[in-house]
Design a protein around this motif. Structure first.
Motif, PDB file in Angstrom:
ATOM      1  N   CYS A  29      37.711  34.937  38.548  1.00 22.28           N
ATOM      2  CA  CYS A  29      37.951  35.073  37.110  1.00 22.28           C
ATOM      3  C   CYS A  29      38.072  36.546  36.723  1.00 22.28           C
ATOM      4  N   CYS A  39      34.757  36.841  33.837  1.00 20.54           N
ATOM      5  CA  CYS A  39      33.357  36.804  34.280  1.00 20.54           C
ATOM      6  C   CYS A  39      33.201  37.218  35.744  1.00 20.54           C
ATOM      7  N   CYS A  74      39.429  29.788  34.532  1.00 23.38           N
ATOM      8  CA  CYS A  74      38.085  29.804  35.129  1.00 23.38           C
ATOM      9  C   CYS A  74      37.290  28.568  34.710  1.00 23.38           C
ATOM     10  N   CYS A 131      34.232  29.957  32.332  1.00 27.06           N
ATOM     11  CA  CYS A 131      34.390  30.550  31.001  1.00 27.06           C
ATOM     12  C   CYS A 131      35.806  30.405  30.438  1.00 27.06           C
TER      13      CYS A 131
END
Ligand code: ZN
Length: 133
Positions: free
Chosen positions: A36, A39, A50, A53
């Motif tokens: 990601c 994050c 992701c 998130c």
């Protein structure tokens, strides 16, 4: 008892457009995983967003080493015995794969393994499999 590994031709993977970088890297002997951009966490299987998130993701080179999380040896289906396993990469993701190039009866949970790429039928992309370090 020993169960020597015998290489058996694997079916060529279906290459979808989203996976083009993955298969191109596989042809060069490199294992890619998605991570990601927000994050930073890795995930498997590869996704455009992701799973933690919903951030955008990118391909990153994996070290190609990990440990056997679980495995199963199939002895009576097909021409040769084979070992399927979940391998947890050092990047933290767990992928379904094969364990190759060893006495399959020596495979153990927690064993260190390293990626290699096995050719597939009809000149398909090579697929990542693992062998003991
Ligand atoms: Zn994320």
């Amino acid at each position: 008892m020993t169960t020597p590994y015998v290489s058996t031709p694997l079916r060529a993977p279906v290459e979808l457009p989203d996976g083009t970088p993955f298969w191109a890297a596989a042809r060069e002997g490199r294992l890619l995983v998605k991570a990601c951009k927000s994050c930073g966490k890795h995930h498997w299987y590869p996704r455009a967003l992701c799973p933690f998130c919903l951030g955008d993701t990118e391909w990153r080179d994996a070290k190609g080493e990990g440990t056997v999380y679980s495995f199963s040896i199939t002895r009576k289906m097909g021409p040769n015995p084979f070992c399927m396993a979940y391998v947890t990469l050092d990047e933290g993701v767990t992928m379904l794969t094969h364990i190759v190039d060893c006495d399959l009866d020596t495979v153990r949970i927690g064993q260190r393994v390293k990626v290699r790429f096995q050719p597939t039928e009809n000149e398909g992309a090579p697929v990542p499999v693992f062998a003991p370090v």
